[in-house]
Design a protein around this motif. Structure first.
Motif, mmCIF file in Angstrom:
data_model
loop_
_atom_site.group_PDB
_atom_site.id
_atom_site.type_symbol
_atom_site.label_atom_id
_atom_site.label_comp_id
_atom_site.label_asym_id
_atom_site.label_seq_id
_atom_site.Cartn_x
_atom_site.Cartn_y
_atom_site.Cartn_z
ATOM 1 N N LEU A 164 0.831 -1.209 0.000
ATOM 2 C CA LEU A 164 0.000 0.000 0.000
ATOM 3 C C LEU A 164 0.864 1.257 0.000
ATOM 4 N N ALA A 165 2.020 1.180 0.670
ATOM 5 C CA ALA A 165 2.874 2.361 0.801
ATOM 6 C C ALA A 165 3.590 2.705 -0.502
ATOM 7 N N ALA A 166 3.384 1.894 -1.543
ATOM 8 C CA ALA A 166 3.904 2.275 -2.864
ATOM 9 C C ALA A 166 3.172 3.517 -3.369
ATOM 10 N N ASP A 167 1.997 3.781 -2.792
ATOM 11 C CA ASP A 167 1.227 4.979 -3.134
ATOM 12 C C ASP A 167 1.925 6.188 -2.503
ATOM 13 N N PRO A 168 2.389 7.137 -3.323
ATOM 14 C CA PRO A 168 3.116 8.267 -2.736
ATOM 15 C C PRO A 168 2.275 9.122 -1.799
ATOM 16 N N ALA A 169 0.955 8.985 -1.856
ATOM 17 C CA ALA A 169 0.100 9.766 -0.955
ATOM 18 C C ALA A 169 -0.058 9.091 0.407
ATOM 19 N N LEU A 170 0.536 7.888 0.565
ATOM 20 C CA LEU A 170 0.455 7.188 1.847
ATOM 21 C C LEU A 170 1.849 7.011 2.441
ATOM 22 N N THR A 171 2.025 7.453 3.653
ATOM 23 C CA THR A 171 3.301 7.277 4.353
ATOM 24 C C THR A 171 3.078 6.368 5.551
ATOM 25 N N VAL A 172 3.889 5.329 5.669
ATOM 26 C CA VAL A 172 3.800 4.434 6.822
ATOM 27 C C VAL A 172 5.078 4.579 7.645
ATOM 28 N N THR A 173 4.930 4.931 8.905
ATOM 29 C CA THR A 173 6.077 5.043 9.818
ATOM 30 C C THR A 173 5.870 4.024 10.925
ATOM 31 N N THR A 174 6.849 3.159 11.127
ATOM 32 C CA THR A 174 6.716 2.133 12.165
ATOM 33 C C THR A 174 7.746 2.372 13.256
ATOM 34 N N THR A 175 7.302 2.257 14.496
ATOM 35 C CA THR A 175 8.245 2.313 15.614
ATOM 36 C C THR A 175 8.134 1.017 16.413
ATOM 37 N N LEU A 176 9.279 0.507 16.837
ATOM 38 C CA LEU A 176 9.320 -0.733 17.621
ATOM 39 C C LEU A 176 9.698 -0.389 19.059
ATOM 40 N N THR A 177 8.901 -0.877 20.005
ATOM 41 C CA THR A 177 9.093 -0.446 21.392
ATOM 42 C C THR A 177 9.977 -1.384 22.210
ATOM 43 N N ARG A 178 10.116 -2.647 21.795
ATOM 44 C CA ARG A 178 10.898 -3.570 22.640
ATOM 45 C C ARG A 178 12.254 -3.906 22.047
ATOM 46 N N SER A 179 12.261 -4.442 20.844
ATOM 47 C CA SER A 179 13.553 -4.760 20.228
ATOM 48 C C SER A 179 13.422 -4.595 18.730
ATOM 49 N N ALA A 180 14.524 -4.233 18.118
ATOM 50 C CA ALA A 180 14.527 -4.025 16.664
ATOM 51 C C ALA A 180 15.587 -4.933 16.053
ATOM 52 N N PRO A 181 15.307 -5.486 14.882
ATOM 53 C CA PRO A 181 16.287 -6.365 14.251
ATOM 54 C C PRO A 181 17.486 -5.563 13.744
ATOM 55 N N ASP A 182 18.603 -6.258 13.522
ATOM 56 C CA ASP A 182 19.774 -5.591 12.936
ATOM 57 C C ASP A 182 19.351 -4.923 11.637
ATOM 58 N N GLY A 183 19.837 -3.739 11.421
ATOM 59 C CA GLY A 183 19.551 -3.059 10.160
ATOM 60 C C GLY A 183 18.191 -2.396 10.114
ATOM 61 N N TRP A 184 17.460 -2.406 11.237
ATOM 62 C CA TRP A 184 16.128 -1.795 11.266
ATOM 63 C C TRP A 184 16.242 -0.313 10.896
ATOM 64 N N GLY A 185 15.485 0.091 9.884
ATOM 65 C CA GLY A 185 15.586 1.469 9.417
ATOM 66 C C GLY A 185 14.479 2.360 9.946
ATOM 67 N N GLY A 186 13.548 1.765 10.699
ATOM 68 C CA GLY A 186 12.427 2.558 11.206
ATOM 69 C C GLY A 186 12.767 3.203 12.537
ATOM 70 N N ARG A 187 11.732 3.587 13.255
ATOM 71 C CA ARG A 187 11.939 4.259 14.531
ATOM 72 C C ARG A 187 11.941 3.261 15.671
ATOM 73 N N ARG A 188 12.405 3.712 16.819
ATOM 74 C CA ARG A 188 12.418 2.886 18.039
ATOM 75 C C ARG A 188 11.805 3.671 19.173
ATOM 76 N N GLY A 189 11.181 2.946 20.093
ATOM 77 C CA GLY A 189 10.637 3.580 21.296
ATOM 78 C C GLY A 189 9.173 3.944 21.142
ATOM 79 N N ARG A 190 8.601 4.363 22.265
ATOM 80 C CA ARG A 190 7.171 4.694 22.273
ATOM 81 C C ARG A 190 6.907 5.979 21.506
#
Ligand SMILES: Cc1cc2nc3c(=O)[nH]c(=O)nc-3n(C[C@H](O)[C@H](O)[C@H](O)COP(=O)(O)OP(=O)(O)OC[C@H]3O[C@@H](n4cnc5c(N)ncnc54)[C@H](O)[C@@H]3O)c2cc1C
Length: 245
Positions: A164-190
């Motif tokens: 769905l995020a291939a649509d330039p009008a949609l932005t998806v931002t993900t944050t991980l609160t407990r642990s993130a995998p190596d190379g995680w490019g998203g956000r961390r924390g609450r």
């Protein structure tokens, strides 16, 4: 005169999708389903052999255009109802439900944008119905989804969200609160003020805002949005706290 009570119906499970280690989607055939608006929920009622009943609310994950009603249930280990729905129900089983229910936490393409969707865990479910409806309706409404999950494997619908995020009008931002995998490019924390500053439209854009998740998450995010200058009247909140009963 009291409003007519919504009837209980027996739905049949036609597919079970293991979404994450803790959540499953139940795809239901619901005879007589009147249709729904993205954001609405149903009540599901279980009856034990001795007649004891327990009922809980579940948001509808499918968009109104889908042929079946889909519910995504996250298992709460010490819970009464979710371990059964998220672990034991099988294709062919019947489930009692009533709905659709709810009028304030809804969005249709005709409502337009911009949209700000903020999800905590399984709070993504009704927001996903909105995004599925947005795509099916060909809506170009600008939409931003800010999604908080514990770990990467806990992110619901990850592959579909990426599509769905291939649509330039949609932005998806993900944050991980407990642990993130190596190379995680998203956000961390609450979710915090800085994250909202980065992910949300400015208050002046008057986004239609939908916040859904556990009660504490929803209250925290709503407070942050109001402190940032968003008008309280533009913020729709759905709390997944225990409903009891
Ligand atoms: C309008 C609405 C829509 C909902 N939609 C969904 C949905 O789409 N998917 C989904 O998985 N759930 C959803 N929920 C939550 C759902 O109704 C149940 O509360 C949840 O499945 C737990 O039920 P249970 O019987 O397993 O737990 P219970 O027996 O009710 O509770 C057991 C323990 O878990 C705690 N608990 C209960 N619910 C939660 C929660 N949500 N988060 C954290 N702790 C909790 C309780 O305090 C208690 O300690 C929704 C709730 C509402 C009000």
């Amino acid at each position: 005169m009291a409003p007519a009570r919504i009837a209980w119906r027996v739905a049949t499970v036609v597919e079970v999708v293991e979404e994450t280690p803790h959540a499953r989607t139940l795809v239901l055939d619901v005879p007589g389903w009147p249709g729904h608006v993205a954001g609405q929920h149903v009540d599901v009622r279980l009856t034990a052999p001795d007649g004891y009943q327990a009922q809980r609310s579940y948001s509808i994950a499918s968009g109104p255009e889908a042929p079946h009603v889909a519910l995504t249930v996250a298992r709460i280990d010490d819970g009464e109802v979710s371990p059964y729905l998220a672990g034991e129900v099988a294709v062919g089983d019947g489930l009692e439900l009533r709905g659709p229910i709810g009028g304030h936490f809804t969005w249709t393409a005709a409502d337009g944008g911009p949209l700000l969707l903020v999800a905590g865990g399984s709070g993504l479910v009704p927001l996903m119905a909105m995004l599925r409806h947005r795509a099916a309706a060909g809506s170009g409404a600008e939409a931003r989804l800010l999604l908080s999950a514990r770990t990467a494997p806990d992110v619901l619908y990850a592959a579909e969200l990426a599509e769905l995020a291939a649509d330039p009008a949609l932005t998806v931002t993900t944050t991980l609160t407990r642990s993130a995998p190596d190379g995680w490019g998203g956000r961390r924390g609450r979710v915090d003020a800085a994250m909202l500053d980065a992910a949300a439209p400015a208050p002046a854009a008057m986004p239609r805002t939908y916040v859904c998740g556990p009660t504490a998450f929803v209250e925290r995010v709503a407070d942050l949005l109001v402190a940032r200058g968003h008008a309280a009247g533009t913020i729709h909140a759905e709390r997944f706290g225990p409903t009891g009963g």
